[in-house]
Motif scaffolding. Sequence first.
Motif, short mmCIF file in Angstrom:
data_model
loop_
_atom_site.label_atom_id
_atom_site.label_comp_id
_atom_site.label_asym_id
_atom_site.label_seq_id
_atom_site.Cartn_x
_atom_site.Cartn_y
_atom_site.Cartn_z
N CYS A 92 0.84 -1.20 0.00
CA CYS A 92 0.00 0.00 0.00
C CYS A 92 0.88 1.25 0.00
CB CYS A 92 -0.88 0.03 1.25
SG CYS A 92 -1.92 -1.42 1.44
N ARG A 94 1.84 5.08 0.83
CA ARG A 94 1.49 5.91 1.98
C ARG A 94 2.06 7.30 1.82
NH1 ARG A 94 5.59 5.66 6.79
NH2 ARG A 94 4.22 7.32 7.36
N PHE A 100 -3.82 4.61 4.97
CA PHE A 100 -4.09 4.42 3.55
C PHE A 100 -4.17 5.76 2.82
CE2 PHE A 100 -6.34 0.68 5.45
CZ PHE A 100 -5.58 -0.31 4.85
N ILE A 111 -8.98 2.81 -2.43
CA ILE A 111 -7.61 2.82 -1.94
C ILE A 111 -6.78 1.95 -2.88
CG2 ILE A 111 -6.12 2.21 -0.01
CD1 ILE A 111 -8.29 3.33 1.72
#
Length: 178
Positions: A92, A94, A100, A111
Amino acid sequence: MYGYDQTASAGQGYPHAGQQYGHQQPGHQQYAQQAPPPPHYGQQQGQPGNGQPLYPEPSSPPSLRETVRAFTNGTITSEDFQSIFSTSKVYCPRGETPGFLALHDTQQPVIPMFTTLKELRRYAGKESRYFVITGAEVLDLLPSGYGFVLDMEGEHRVVFDAKAVEEMVDFAMRRMYG
């Protein structure tokens, strides 16, 4: 005695206490028995040359990327996808603060998440900041009303809207708690 039987060595070719090799206790016949040689690495004992490994390598689960491809092609069910997704690593992007990053220029906020670091770097750049969590943690931590997209720039992009995420959470809860 604690944890072992003193007489267990009798059937394993070891002498009893007080017995020495080459001496016979009264009333017992002594047999000369030669133990077979140990198996070669990768062979099962008693079956030399059969090619079967003694301890077969566990089959590795499919990667999340392969799973996304199979899911988008329709070759696996949504339940199978979710089972693999929940235990897989998800990359993910950042920002400056933990959490998120959401895209709000879509029909619903989503996301972006990625199946590999390579996919994340293709989307966000080589020096991008990211964190890694499991799919199960994604479902636990994703804010209400948000969906997610896997491999946004990839060949097999898949989008889960907020309703699909709720269904995934419900499925996970039923699976976990019955």
